[in-house]
Design an enzyme around this catalytic site. Sequence first.
Site, short mmCIF file in Angstrom:
data_model
loop_
_atom_site.label_atom_id
_atom_site.label_comp_id
_atom_site.label_asym_id
_atom_site.label_seq_id
_atom_site.Cartn_x
_atom_site.Cartn_y
_atom_site.Cartn_z
N LYS A 1 0.85 -1.20 0.00
CA LYS A 1 0.00 0.00 0.00
C LYS A 1 0.89 1.25 0.00
O LYS A 1 1.92 1.28 0.67
CB LYS A 1 -0.90 -0.01 1.25
CG LYS A 1 -1.68 1.27 1.51
CD LYS A 1 -2.82 1.50 0.53
CE LYS A 1 -3.51 2.84 0.76
NZ LYS A 1 -4.42 3.20 -0.35
N CYS B 1 -2.10 10.16 -6.25
CA CYS B 1 -3.18 9.91 -5.29
C CYS B 1 -4.23 11.01 -5.40
O CYS B 1 -3.91 12.19 -5.24
CB CYS B 1 -2.67 9.84 -3.86
SG CYS B 1 -4.05 9.64 -2.71
O1 RRO Z 1 -5.58 5.78 -0.51
C1 RRO Z 1 -6.22 6.29 -1.45
O2 RRO Z 1 -7.23 7.00 -1.27
C2 RRO Z 1 -5.83 6.12 -2.85
C3 RRO Z 1 -4.54 6.22 -3.33
BR1 RRO Z 1 -3.07 6.47 -2.23
C4 RRO Z 1 -4.30 6.16 -4.73
O3 RRO Z 1 -3.16 6.26 -5.24
N1 RRO Z 1 -5.35 5.98 -5.54
C5 RRO Z 1 -6.61 5.87 -5.06
O4 RRO Z 1 -7.56 5.74 -5.85
N2 RRO Z 1 -6.83 5.93 -3.73
#
Ligand code: RRO
Length: 307
Positions: free
Chosen positions: A44, A127
């Site tokens: 993650k 993100c």
């Molecule tokens: O954690 C998120 O909300 C998230 C991330 Br880091 C990302 O790169 N892409 C996404 O759709 N959600």
Amino acid sequence: MNTKTKIAGIELDSCILNASGPKDATMEELEAIANSASAAIMMKSCTIEPREGNEEPRLYVFPEGCFQSMGLPNLGYKKYIGFAPQLKKFKKPIIASLAGFSKDDYVTMVEAFQRSEVDLIEVNLSCPNVEGKPIVGYDFEQAEKLLKSFVGLGEKPVGLKLPAYYDMNHFQQMAKLVLKYNISFLTCINTITSLIINPETEATVIKPRKGIGGVSGTFIKPFGLSNVRIFYELLENKVSIMGVGGISTGTDAFEYLLAGADAVQIATTFEKEGPGCFERINNEMKEILKRKGYNSIESAKGKLKYL
Ligand code: RRO
């Protein structure tokens, strides 16, 4: 059938692995990925400090995909550095994913992971879900400052997870940076910023950020394919590419290979189906390759025909 592939010189037993995002934030989840047919263990996206993420409800699952605004829930980068030696025994590449809030964050984390036991470092420039934090991959000046600060901090290959681009000028600007800063691999694409409305309740389906989130699943595949293809052509095979977006069958994976991907990452299908999806998709893809007379991943890569 030779199903091996390479990302930035690192060998993978197959071209199918998990994408950063679903079910990869805890040691238990990472072990489940390690024990599956995923060709690598992708973690993650992590931040300097641990994060709970956004308020719930923040994930909406529907037949064609997922829609979420998770907000980077993760245990903090030090935990993932600590997990890497324990995950080594599974003998598959380990990939860290980093998401900083500042240049210093990126430098601190890239430096630390360069000294860790992970094999590849994916820097998330895309993100979409943190209030007040723009998608860096859309700001080429900012992106260049970041790249300048964290390339050359070690020997491990560093790649970028990019947002979907739509404008040829943007593809060209990013491709130029990728070559200038010797980026080793690209992951295309992240989720696409969207809104889903429940017409019965007349309300949003997730709570954070007034219901705006990232959509994934079947209907983002054409965007993923165009991004892989355009970067494949612009980068002339000098940079490995991982395709992600809307892959639920072996046919989807095969299409990404034709577009120019060296490997593909699975997010939404893994979220919905669990770790058995990697073997199923790989078997389906191998059947298609065999039927079409391809004897390796490499032999199908980029073989898209034009009319
Ligand atoms: O954690 C998120 O909300 C998230 C991330 Br880091 C990302 O790169 N892409 C996404 O759709 N959600």
